[in-house]
Design an enzyme around this catalytic site. Structure first.
Site, PDB file in Angstrom:
ATOM      1  N   ASP A  45       0.853  -1.189   0.000  1.00  0.00           N
ATOM      2  CA  ASP A  45       0.000   0.000   0.000  1.00  0.00           C
ATOM      3  C   ASP A  45       0.889   1.239   0.000  1.00  0.00           C
ATOM      4  OD1 ASP A  45      -2.284   1.841   0.719  1.00  0.00           O
ATOM      5  OD2 ASP A  45      -3.311  -0.059   1.041  1.00  0.00           O
ATOM      6  N   HIS A  79      -3.652   5.878   3.808  1.00  0.00           N
ATOM      7  CA  HIS A  79      -4.392   4.679   3.400  1.00  0.00           C
ATOM      8  C   HIS A  79      -3.782   3.397   3.950  1.00  0.00           C
ATOM      9  CE1 HIS A  79      -6.016   1.559   0.659  1.00  0.00           C
ATOM     10  NE2 HIS A  79      -7.092   2.309   0.746  1.00  0.00           N
ATOM     11  N   ASN A 170     -14.736   0.035  -6.285  1.00  0.00           N
ATOM     12  CA  ASN A 170     -15.715   1.037  -5.841  1.00  0.00           C
ATOM     13  C   ASN A 170     -16.390   1.724  -7.011  1.00  0.00           C
ATOM     14  OD1 ASN A 170     -15.005   0.590  -3.203  1.00  0.00           O
ATOM     15  ND2 ASN A 170     -13.880   2.488  -2.938  1.00  0.00           N
ATOM     16  N   SER A 233     -11.907  -1.048   0.180  1.00  0.00           N
ATOM     17  CA  SER A 233     -10.586  -1.133   0.803  1.00  0.00           C
ATOM     18  C   SER A 233     -10.719  -1.551   2.263  1.00  0.00           C
ATOM     19  CB  SER A 233      -9.878   0.216   0.746  1.00  0.00           C
ATOM     20  OG  SER A 233      -9.228   0.415  -0.470  1.00  0.00           O
TER      21      SER A 233
END
Length: 361
Positions: A45, A79, A170, A233
Site C-alpha cells: 500500500d 491509506h 468502488n 478497501s
C-alpha cells in the site's frame, strides 16, 4: 476525490466507540477464540506509519518505490496505515483503535505513492517480498491492471499457501470486479453498510466471495491521528484480519480451506445462496472459528505427523481448539484522514484493448 476531516490523536478516547464494525462482527467474542498471534499479514500500500495503536505489531518491511524511509514504516497518505490498523491495531490500555486480529504482525510494503499513480509491477514486487518473508495473508486494498508480472506474483503467492484477499472495487469509477480480486483463488471482497445491506459504493459481480463493513470505518492514520473511510478497501482489510484469526487458530489449514471456511460460514444475504451483491454473505468471525464445516478435500489434512486433523487439532496452543473443519479489494475506500483524504487505487485484469496497466489514485 475524497472528503477530508481532522481526527487528532486526542480522539483515542472516542475511536473505539466509533468502530461500529467491531460490535457488528462480534469481535470481542471472536477474540476469546483467536487473536491472530503468530500470523504475518502483508499490506502492500502507501506504507504504514508506526501509530501508537499499531507499532507493537509492525514489522520492518520494504520500500518498492522511492520516497519512503527504506522499510515501509512511513506513510504520507494515510491509506496504508488505515488498512493495517483495521487488521492488527492493538490500542493502548483499552483506548484507541482495535483491529480484527490485534496480535497479528503487519509486514508493511510501500508500493503506491501518496495521492499518485502506481503500477502493477510494483505491487507484484511487493507480493514477491511478502512471499520471501513468509507472509500468511496478503491484503490488497487496491485494484490494478493485470500485468504479466502481477499475475505471476499472485499465482506464486497462492502456490506458497498464502491467503490473498483483494478489494472488488468502488463505484465510481469501477463498474465490475477488478483485478486481482477477479483472479481465481483470490478472496474478492465487497461491502455492506451499517444496516448490513449492500453498500452503494461497492461493485457487484459473479466474482464476489464475501462482504464486510465498508461504510464509515474508523482506523489509524499517520502522525498519531485517526481516519474514517468508506469503500471496499476497508472491507478487504477486515476480511484479511478474519483470515489471520483463522490461520492463527488453525495453523495447518491450507489457504484454500481458510477461504472456504470464510465463505461457508458467512451470513447469507439477499436471494438464498450466493449472489452478485453479497457473494456468500457477510463474514461471521465466530462461526468461522467454531463451525463444523466439511473440508474441500483431502489436501486439508496437511499438518505434520502427530499434529492431528488440520481443521481441529491443528489449533495453536492457547487457543480454544473446539472449533471445526474448514469452511467457507483499489484502495477503494474514501478515507477521511487527519487532514487527508484518499480516493481508491484502480487496478484490474488487463484486456487486449485496455490502456497500459497502472495503478491510479
Amino acid at each position: 476525490m475524497s472528503a477530508t476531516s481532522n481526527a487528532p490523536a486526542g480522539d483515542a478516547d472516542l475511536i473505539r466507540g466509533d468502530q461500529w464494525h467491531l460490535n457488528y462482527l462480534r469481535t470481542s467474542e471472536a477474540h476469546l477464540l483467536s487473536n491472530g498471534s503468530a500470523v504475518i499479514v502483508a499490506v502492500p500500500d502507501t506504507g504504514v506509519a508506526p501509530h501508537s495503536d499499531l507499532r507493537d505489531n509492525l514489522l520492518s518491511g520494504i520500500d518498492i518505490i522511492p520516497g519512503g524511509n527504506g522499510d515501509g514504516r512511513q506513510d504520507r497518505d494515510s491509506h496504508g496505515t488505515a488498512m493495517a490498523g483495521l487488521i492488527a491495531a492493538h490500542g493502548v490500555n483499552d483506548r484507541g483503535a482495535l483491529g480484527i486480529a490485534p496480535r497479528a504482525k503487519i509486514l508493511p510494503i510501500f508500493d503506491t505513492p501518496p495521492d499518485g499513480d502506481g503500477d502493477p509491477d510494483s505491487l507484484a514486487q511487493g507480493i514477491e517480498f511478502a512471499i520471501d518473508k513468509g507472509a500468511d495473508v496478503i491484503s490488497i486494498s487496491a485494484v490494478a491492471g493485470a500485468s504479466v508480472k502481477l499475475q505471476q506474483a499472485i499465482n506464486a503467492a497462492q502456490d506458497a499457501n498464502i491467503v490473498v484477499v483483494a478489494a472488488a472495487g468502488n463505484r465510481p469509477p469501477d463498474t465490475d470486479v477488478r483485478y486481482p480480486a477477479s483472479e481465481e483463488g483470490v478472496i474478492a471482497v465487497g461491502g455492506v453498510d451499517r444496516s448490513g445491506q449492500h453498500a452503494a459504493i461497492s461493485v457487484t459481480g459473479p466474482e464476489i466471495d464475501v462482504v464486510a463493513p465498508a461504510v464509515d470505518i474508523y482506523s489509524t492514520s499517520y502522525d498519531g491521528k485517526y481516519s474514517k473511510g468508506t469503500g471496499t478497501s476497508s472491507a478487504t482489510a477486515i476480511v484479511a484480519g478474519a483470515a489471520a484469526l483463522i490461520r492463527s487458530k488453525y495453523p495447518y489449514l491450507p489457504a484454500r480451506e481458510v477461504a472456504h471456511r470464510l465463505t461457508a460460514t458467512a451470513v447469507d444475504k439477499g436471494p438464498p445462496g450466493r449472489d452478485d451483491e453479497y457473494g456468500y454473505g457477510v463474514i461471521d468471525l465466530v462461526a468461522a472459528l467454531t463451525a463444523d464445516v466439511p473440508p474441500l478435500g483431502f489436501e486439508s489434512a496437511s499438518a505434520p505427523p502427530g499434529a492431528g486433523a488440520s481443521t481441529t487439532a491443528g489449533a495453536r496452543p492457547g487457543d480454544d481448539g473446539d472449533g471445526a473443519t474448514a469452511r467457507g479489494l483499489v484502495t477503494l475506500a474514501v478515507i477521511v484522514a487527519a487532514g487527508i483524504g484518499w480516493a481508491l487505487v484502480v487496478r484490474r485484469r488487463r484486456r487486449g484493448d485496455d490502456p497500459p496497466p497502472r495503478i491510479s489514485r
